[in-house]
Write a protein that holds these residues in place. Structure first.
Motif, PDB file in Angstrom:
ATOM      1  N   GLU A 149       0.838  -1.207   0.000  1.00 14.64           N
ATOM      2  CA  GLU A 149       0.000   0.000   0.000  1.00 14.64           C
ATOM      3  C   GLU A 149       0.870   1.253   0.000  1.00 14.64           C
ATOM      4  O   GLU A 149       0.551   2.247  -0.665  1.00 14.64           O
ATOM      5  CB  GLU A 149      -0.928  -0.009   1.212  1.00 14.64           C
ATOM      6  N   ARG A 150       1.976   1.212   0.727  1.00 13.83           N
ATOM      7  CA  ARG A 150       2.874   2.371   0.773  1.00 13.83           C
ATOM      8  C   ARG A 150       3.550   2.599  -0.575  1.00 13.83           C
ATOM      9  O   ARG A 150       3.957   3.719  -0.902  1.00 13.83           O
ATOM     10  CB  ARG A 150       3.926   2.178   1.869  1.00 13.83           C
ATOM     11  N   LYS A 157      10.708   5.901  -1.937  1.00 10.72           N
ATOM     12  CA  LYS A 157       9.643   5.869  -0.933  1.00 10.72           C
ATOM     13  C   LYS A 157      10.175   5.635   0.483  1.00 10.72           C
ATOM     14  O   LYS A 157       9.403   5.636   1.446  1.00 10.72           O
ATOM     15  CB  LYS A 157       8.647   4.754  -1.272  1.00 10.72           C
ATOM     16  N   GLN A 162      11.404   6.083   4.041  1.00 12.73           N
ATOM     17  CA  GLN A 162      11.269   7.131   5.053  1.00 12.73           C
ATOM     18  C   GLN A 162      12.256   6.946   6.203  1.00 12.73           C
ATOM     19  O   GLN A 162      12.619   7.908   6.876  1.00 12.73           O
ATOM     20  CB  GLN A 162       9.842   7.152   5.603  1.00 12.73           C
ATOM     21  N   ASP A 213       8.714  -2.846   5.356  1.00 12.21           N
ATOM     22  CA  ASP A 213       7.658  -2.001   5.910  1.00 12.21           C
ATOM     23  C   ASP A 213       8.236  -0.963   6.867  1.00 12.21           C
ATOM     24  O   ASP A 213       7.827   0.202   6.854  1.00 12.21           O
ATOM     25  CB  ASP A 213       6.623  -2.868   6.628  1.00 12.21           C
ATOM     26  N   LEU A 225       9.840   1.801   4.956  1.00 11.95           N
ATOM     27  CA  LEU A 225       8.863   2.650   4.271  1.00 11.95           C
ATOM     28  C   LEU A 225       8.033   3.481   5.239  1.00 11.95           C
ATOM     29  O   LEU A 225       7.116   4.192   4.816  1.00 11.95           O
ATOM     30  CB  LEU A 225       7.947   1.794   3.398  1.00 11.95           C
TER      31      LEU A 225
END
Length: 288
Positions: free
Chosen positions: A27-28, A134, A136, A260, A263
């Motif tokens: 989804e990210r 993407k 982070q 995850d 991200l």
């Protein structure tokens, strides 16, 4: 972007965190995994006997139902991926066996489906450069050992995912996340999971050699795409700790969990109770 998705049995139980993190990371990155309705077990092993068509019934049914929804099917579990992709290869290359199996399951299948592993989606559909964009929480300085195991890449001609003798798909993903991939000799060997039925000692030896090999090259963390490998490498560490003075474990995560986190996901979602060696101190030391 939506993909038909086959989770498989283990990702509903022991490997639930593998599944949850994969969906969240997707989804990210701008895609979703839409679970195939009313799926059945893939069979867990691919039959080696060329006349054992009954064993192809279950995975072929999965392929047929997926084909009704589109031309691509995504998997996460290395075992499911191996079974489904090799079965699909049989259906595409052997008309006689396809006719026999589809008649038995009473489901048509034109062998027009492409079976993709989640890693292939990241590499070939999204692109590792886009994944890097993407990120982070950069994993800079984190030394991660990718563990392919024996089913993700072999046999080479049928899986056609990467070179089993010199793979790079895992390493390229880790580099995109900012981590430092650790190259070590045992990264594509068997963890011993299937050996445990015949020899518990053999299974422990296989896992010990993998962990020692990765640690010897400076790994702080090991990631895998196989629930059997994750369980075996974790479970055997408890046995090693009991029997070997001074044993130092190595945290083992599913690659989707690390993805995850990188991200922007919450690292506290990683349950320490599911790990013999708690991965949180390693992540916290990197500010994650």
């Amino acid at each position: 972007m939506n993909y038909t998705y086959f989770p498989g049995c283990t990702l509903y139980t022991k490997g639930k965190s593998f599944d949850d993190a994969g969906k969240a990371a997707g989804e990210r990155l701008g895609f979703s995994l839409e679970e195939l309705p009313s799926w059945t077990c893939c069979g867990a092993t691919f039959p080696l006997a060329e006349d054992y068509d009954m064993a192809l019934a279950s995975p072929t049914r999965v392929l047929a139902h997926s084909r009704q929804r589109g031309d691509k099917l995504v998997t996460l579990c290395a075992v499911c991926h191996n079974v489904l992709k090799r079965t699909n290869h049989v259906m595409k290359t052997n008309d006689e066996r396809r006719a026999k199996v589809t008649e038995f399951i009473e489901e048509p299948y034109d062998a027009g489906l492409e079976v993709l592993h989640y890693l292939e989606v990241l590499r070939d559909e999204i692109g590792f450069e886009a994944v890097a964009g993407k990120v982070q929480k950069n994993l800079s300085g984190l030394r991660v050992a990718p563990f392919y195991g024996c089913l993700l890449l072999r046999p080479k001609a049928e899986m056609a995912m990467d070179d089993p003798d010199a793979p790079s798909i895992f390493e390229d993903l880790l580099a995109a996340l900012g981590a430092e991939p650790v190259d070590y000799p045992m990264k594509a060997e068997c963890c011993g999971a299937f050996q445990v039925v015949h020899s518990d000692a053999m299974a422990t030896r296989c896992s010990r050699e993998i962990i020692a090999s990765a640690r010897g090259r400076g790994a702080e963390l090991l990631v895998t795409a196989c629930p059997l490998c994750q369980f075996n490498l974790e479970d055997r560490q408890a046995e090693m700790a009991r029997g070997e003075q001074g044993f130092k474990g190595l945290p083992v995560l599913y690659f989707t969990e690390l993805l995850d986190v990188a991200l922007g996901g919450d690292p506290d979602r990683i349950d320490p109770d599911k790990h013999h060696t708690d991965p949180r101190p390693v992540l916290q030391a990197r500010g994650l």
